[in-house]
Design a protein around this motif. Sequence first.
Motif, PDB file in Angstrom:
ATOM      1  N   THR A  41       0.857  -1.182   0.000  1.00  0.00           N
ATOM      2  CA  THR A  41       0.000   0.000   0.000  1.00  0.00           C
ATOM      3  C   THR A  41       0.890   1.227   0.000  1.00  0.00           C
ATOM      4  O   THR A  41       1.819   1.333   0.794  1.00  0.00           O
ATOM      5  CB  THR A  41      -0.923   0.033   1.236  1.00  0.00           C
ATOM      6  N   VAL A  42       0.604   2.140  -0.927  1.00  0.00           N
ATOM      7  CA  VAL A  42       1.356   3.384  -1.047  1.00  0.00           C
ATOM      8  C   VAL A  42       0.361   4.520  -0.879  1.00  0.00           C
ATOM      9  O   VAL A  42      -0.724   4.497  -1.473  1.00  0.00           O
ATOM     10  CB  VAL A  42       2.045   3.484  -2.425  1.00  0.00           C
ATOM     11  N   ARG A  43       0.721   5.524  -0.078  1.00  0.00           N
ATOM     12  CA  ARG A  43      -0.181   6.653   0.194  1.00  0.00           C
ATOM     13  C   ARG A  43       0.499   7.971  -0.143  1.00  0.00           C
ATOM     14  O   ARG A  43       1.707   8.106   0.004  1.00  0.00           O
ATOM     15  CB  ARG A  43      -0.574   6.665   1.666  1.00  0.00           C
ATOM     16  N   GLY A  44      -0.312   8.945  -0.533  1.00  0.00           N
ATOM     17  CA  GLY A  44       0.194  10.292  -0.804  1.00  0.00           C
ATOM     18  C   GLY A  44      -0.784  11.028  -1.684  1.00  0.00           C
ATOM     19  O   GLY A  44      -1.864  10.523  -1.998  1.00  0.00           O
ATOM     20  N   ASN A  45      -0.388  12.211  -2.124  1.00  0.00           N
ATOM     21  CA  ASN A  45      -1.245  12.909  -3.080  1.00  0.00           C
ATOM     22  C   ASN A  45      -0.921  12.394  -4.485  1.00  0.00           C
ATOM     23  O   ASN A  45       0.020  11.607  -4.668  1.00  0.00           O
ATOM     24  CB  ASN A  45      -1.099  14.433  -2.953  1.00  0.00           C
ATOM     25  N   ALA A  46      -1.665  12.829  -5.469  1.00  0.00           N
ATOM     26  CA  ALA A  46      -1.508  12.285  -6.826  1.00  0.00           C
ATOM     27  C   ALA A  46      -0.099  12.481  -7.361  1.00  0.00           C
ATOM     28  O   ALA A  46       0.487  11.559  -7.938  1.00  0.00           O
ATOM     29  CB  ALA A  46      -2.539  12.908  -7.767  1.00  0.00           C
ATOM     30  N   GLN A  47       0.487  13.662  -7.161  1.00  0.00           N
ATOM     31  CA  GLN A  47       1.828  13.928  -7.679  1.00  0.00           C
ATOM     32  C   GLN A  47       2.868  13.025  -7.024  1.00  0.00           C
ATOM     33  O   GLN A  47       3.751  12.497  -7.695  1.00  0.00           O
ATOM     34  CB  GLN A  47       2.205  15.398  -7.492  1.00  0.00           C
ATOM     35  N   GLU A  48       2.773  12.831  -5.728  1.00  0.00           N
ATOM     36  CA  GLU A  48       3.710  11.948  -5.032  1.00  0.00           C
ATOM     37  C   GLU A  48       3.599  10.516  -5.559  1.00  0.00           C
ATOM     38  O   GLU A  48       4.614   9.832  -5.735  1.00  0.00           O
ATOM     39  CB  GLU A  48       3.439  11.966  -3.533  1.00  0.00           C
ATOM     40  N   LEU A  49       2.384  10.073  -5.833  1.00  0.00           N
ATOM     41  CA  LEU A  49       2.196   8.709  -6.327  1.00  0.00           C
ATOM     42  C   LEU A  49       2.668   8.567  -7.772  1.00  0.00           C
ATOM     43  O   LEU A  49       3.215   7.529  -8.154  1.00  0.00           O
ATOM     44  CB  LEU A  49       0.736   8.293  -6.175  1.00  0.00           C
ATOM     45  N   ILE A  50       2.482   9.596  -8.575  1.00  0.00           N
ATOM     46  CA  ILE A  50       3.007   9.569  -9.944  1.00  0.00           C
ATOM     47  C   ILE A  50       4.520   9.394  -9.893  1.00  0.00           C
ATOM     48  O   ILE A  50       5.090   8.552 -10.597  1.00  0.00           O
ATOM     49  CB  ILE A  50       2.627  10.855 -10.709  1.00  0.00           C
ATOM     50  N   GLU A  51       5.183  10.174  -9.057  1.00  0.00           N
ATOM     51  CA  GLU A  51       6.640  10.074  -8.925  1.00  0.00           C
ATOM     52  C   GLU A  51       7.058   8.690  -8.436  1.00  0.00           C
ATOM     53  O   GLU A  51       8.051   8.127  -8.909  1.00  0.00           O
ATOM     54  CB  GLU A  51       7.153  11.159  -7.982  1.00  0.00           C
ATOM     55  N   HIS A  52       6.298   8.122  -7.508  1.00  0.00           N
ATOM     56  CA  HIS A  52       6.603   6.776  -7.005  1.00  0.00           C
ATOM     57  C   HIS A  52       6.528   5.742  -8.127  1.00  0.00           C
ATOM     58  O   HIS A  52       7.447   4.932  -8.293  1.00  0.00           O
ATOM     59  CB  HIS A  52       5.640   6.396  -5.888  1.00  0.00           C
ATOM     60  N   PHE A  53       5.452   5.775  -8.908  1.00  0.00           N
ATOM     61  CA  PHE A  53       5.266   4.750  -9.926  1.00  0.00           C
ATOM     62  C   PHE A  53       6.092   4.998 -11.187  1.00  0.00           C
ATOM     63  O   PHE A  53       6.257   4.093 -12.000  1.00  0.00           O
ATOM     64  CB  PHE A  53       3.788   4.580 -10.258  1.00  0.00           C
ATOM     65  N   GLU A  54       6.642   6.187 -11.347  1.00  0.00           N
ATOM     66  CA  GLU A  54       7.566   6.420 -12.455  1.00  0.00           C
ATOM     67  C   GLU A  54       8.933   5.791 -12.166  1.00  0.00           C
ATOM     68  O   GLU A  54       9.681   5.508 -13.095  1.00  0.00           O
ATOM     69  CB  GLU A  54       7.728   7.920 -12.714  1.00  0.00           C
ATOM     70  N   THR A  55       9.227   5.554 -10.895  1.00  0.00           N
ATOM     71  CA  THR A  55      10.536   5.008 -10.532  1.00  0.00           C
ATOM     72  C   THR A  55      10.469   3.586  -9.979  1.00  0.00           C
ATOM     73  O   THR A  55      11.502   2.998  -9.672  1.00  0.00           O
ATOM     74  CB  THR A  55      11.230   5.907  -9.487  1.00  0.00           C
ATOM     75  N   ASN A  56       9.275   3.032  -9.833  1.00  0.00           N
ATOM     76  CA  ASN A  56       9.101   1.670  -9.322  1.00  0.00           C
ATOM     77  C   ASN A  56       8.284   0.864 -10.315  1.00  0.00           C
ATOM     78  O   ASN A  56       7.427   1.415 -11.007  1.00  0.00           O
ATOM     79  CB  ASN A  56       8.382   1.698  -7.961  1.00  0.00           C
ATOM     80  N   PRO A  57       8.517  -0.437 -10.380  1.00  0.00           N
ATOM     81  CA  PRO A  57       7.774  -1.266 -11.337  1.00  0.00           C
ATOM     82  C   PRO A  57       6.269  -1.239 -11.072  1.00  0.00           C
ATOM     83  O   PRO A  57       5.834  -1.222  -9.929  1.00  0.00           O
ATOM     84  CB  PRO A  57       8.326  -2.675 -11.120  1.00  0.00           C
ATOM     85  N   ILE A  58       5.516  -1.196 -12.146  1.00  0.00           N
ATOM     86  CA  ILE A  58       4.056  -1.205 -12.045  1.00  0.00           C
ATOM     87  C   ILE A  58       3.586  -2.608 -12.414  1.00  0.00           C
ATOM     88  O   ILE A  58       3.539  -2.973 -13.580  1.00  0.00           O
ATOM     89  CB  ILE A  58       3.424  -0.168 -12.988  1.00  0.00           C
TER      90      ILE A  58
END
Length: 72
Positions: A41-58
């Motif tokens: 589970t990953v939490r944050g605002n939309a921009q934080e989550l975009i940055e997370h998934f741009e650098t981690n495998p989806i």
Amino acid sequence: TTVLYESPHRILKALTQFRDVFAEDRQIAICREISKKFEETVRGNAQELIEHFETNPIKGEFVVVVEGYSKK
């Protein structure tokens, strides 16, 4: 609060749309592989989550929980 399912190939597009439509401080939780070995589970605002998934495998199935509207 809104709960929805999103596929791995659309999660970044959905987060981008959330960022453009909702207030920037609206909190989102993304739950991956619920009740499975690699649950995350990953939490944050939309921009934080975009940055997370741009650098981690989806990978996996995603359940997205978007915080409800608040008058704050």
